[in-house]
Design an enzyme around this catalytic site. Sequence first.
Site, PDB file in Angstrom:
ATOM      1  CD  GLU A 102      -8.672 -12.673   3.057  1.00 16.78           C
ATOM      2  OE1 GLU A 102      -8.258 -13.801   3.414  1.00 16.78           O
ATOM      3  OE2 GLU A 102      -8.099 -11.619   3.367  1.00 16.78           O
ATOM      4  CG  ASP A 104      -8.491  -8.952   1.821  1.00 11.62           C
ATOM      5  OD1 ASP A 104      -9.225  -9.259   2.736  1.00 11.62           O
ATOM      6  OD2 ASP A 104      -7.415  -9.517   1.557  1.00 11.62           O
ATOM      7  CD  GLU A 106      -5.282  -5.730   4.384  1.00  8.71           C
ATOM      8  OE1 GLU A 106      -4.192  -5.142   4.507  1.00  8.71           O
ATOM      9  OE2 GLU A 106      -5.383  -6.955   4.355  1.00  8.71           O
ATOM     10  CB  THR A 120      -8.725  -4.010  -3.361  1.00  7.09           C
ATOM     11  OG1 THR A 120      -8.042  -3.841  -4.614  1.00  7.09           O
ATOM     12  CG2 THR A 120      -9.427  -2.703  -3.004  1.00  7.09           C
ATOM     13  CG  ASN A 121      -5.088  -9.572  -2.608  1.00  7.36           C
ATOM     14  OD1 ASN A 121      -5.230  -9.993  -3.760  1.00  7.36           O
ATOM     15  ND2 ASN A 121      -4.058  -9.902  -1.844  1.00  7.36           N
ATOM     16  CG  ASP A 129       0.283 -13.821  -4.781  1.00  4.14           C
ATOM     17  OD1 ASP A 129       0.597 -13.217  -3.734  1.00  4.14           O
ATOM     18  OD2 ASP A 129       0.618 -14.992  -5.025  1.00  4.14           O
ATOM     19  CG  ASP A 195       5.139  -5.825  10.878  1.00  5.82           C
ATOM     20  OD1 ASP A 195       4.078  -5.157  10.719  1.00  5.82           O
ATOM     21  OD2 ASP A 195       5.131  -7.062  10.963  1.00  5.82           O
ATOM     22  CD1 TRP A 196       2.974  -5.839   7.700  1.00  4.00           C
ATOM     23  CD2 TRP A 196       2.117  -4.826   5.908  1.00  4.00           C
ATOM     24  NE1 TRP A 196       1.611  -5.981   7.758  1.00  4.00           N
ATOM     25  CE2 TRP A 196       1.058  -5.374   6.669  1.00  4.00           C
ATOM     26  CE3 TRP A 196       1.801  -4.125   4.727  1.00  4.00           C
ATOM     27  CZ2 TRP A 196      -0.281  -5.241   6.295  1.00  4.00           C
ATOM     28  CZ3 TRP A 196       0.470  -4.004   4.356  1.00  4.00           C
ATOM     29  CH2 TRP A 196      -0.553  -4.563   5.148  1.00  4.00           C
ATOM     30  N   GLY A 200       7.027   0.117   3.735  1.00  8.11           N
ATOM     31  CA  GLY A 200       7.790  -1.082   4.044  1.00  8.11           C
ATOM     32  C   GLY A 200       8.342  -1.111   5.465  1.00  8.11           C
ATOM     33  NE  ARG A 275       3.109  -9.782  -7.040  1.00  8.43           N
ATOM     34  CZ  ARG A 275       2.008  -9.366  -6.463  1.00  8.43           C
ATOM     35  NH1 ARG A 275       1.591  -8.117  -6.671  1.00  8.43           N
ATOM     36  NH2 ARG A 275       1.312 -10.163  -5.694  1.00  8.43           N
TER      37      ARG A 275
END
Length: 290
Positions: A102, A104, A106, A120-121, A129, A195-196, A200, A275
Amino acid sequence: MAASASAATALAFSSLLLFVSSVFGGNFYQDFEITWGNDRANILDNGDLLTLSLDRDSGSGFRSNNVYLFAKIDMQLKLVPGNSAGTVTTYYLKSEGSTWDEIDFEFLGNLTGDPYTLHTNVYTQGKGDREQQFHLWFDPTADFHTYSILWNPEGIIFSVDGTPIREFKNQESSGVLFPTKQPMRLYSSLWNADDWATRGGLVKTDWSQAPFVSSYRNFKADVCVWSEGVSSCSSGAHSAGGGWLSENLDNTRQQRLKWVQRNYMIYNYCTDAERFPQGYPPECTLNTAA
Ligand SMILES: *[C@@H]1O[C@H](CO)[C@@H](O)[C@H](O)[C@H]1NC(C)=O
């Protein structure tokens, strides 16, 4: 004699096809299918314009009729204006199955006057991730701007109005997964993610502003269409066709990319030490522009 002449013609014709990738664009009726939201998604102006809307009951979305194995896609989007906090406009390529690939874009809305976040991802075989987020150097709700995905065997380049904002190189030879085998379809949607999406989930969608609308025009795609296991570009197109299938960033565009990353990048997984206490993903250290 006749038989061999027609065989020669067929050969000439098929070798011509080898070097041709398909170009699509210009008509939303032909290139896309509305997949959800019923009359919240509309194709207008004889196929030149598409709008998605979101209200309390539902968002809406569409997808390309074709699947692609490598593509250079441009689309102009005008995002939800005003108080768009909680809304998300997605625009992405995705393959099928549980180990999907994928790519992305968004767009996360915001309160009036506060900047959108461009998220972006890149997913490979079901694992993402790899988030990078940006602010834009213009108001994406005031006008249409071009958001592009170049996906070829060399890498993936995300661009905004022709300026590269992110590069994910093909480093398969160093053991980093890269999408080269699973054909992807283009999708876009407008939905509620309060919700996110906004701090957040702290800021809720203001339904008194509904319906929220995002608009699309000038879809243009240089693509290798994948159909029944066969690509409309053969391996010959890669070398002989040149062009977008072997395009990568020249020096000037590398400098532009660095300018965006210095001034407009607000999150980069490759610098989020907390992370990744065990060390960054391999593409982060192999490729400074990851
Ligand atoms: C919204 O605006 C605030 C304030 O400028 C900013 O910190 C935040 O990143 C913006 N984006 C989202 C999605 O909330």
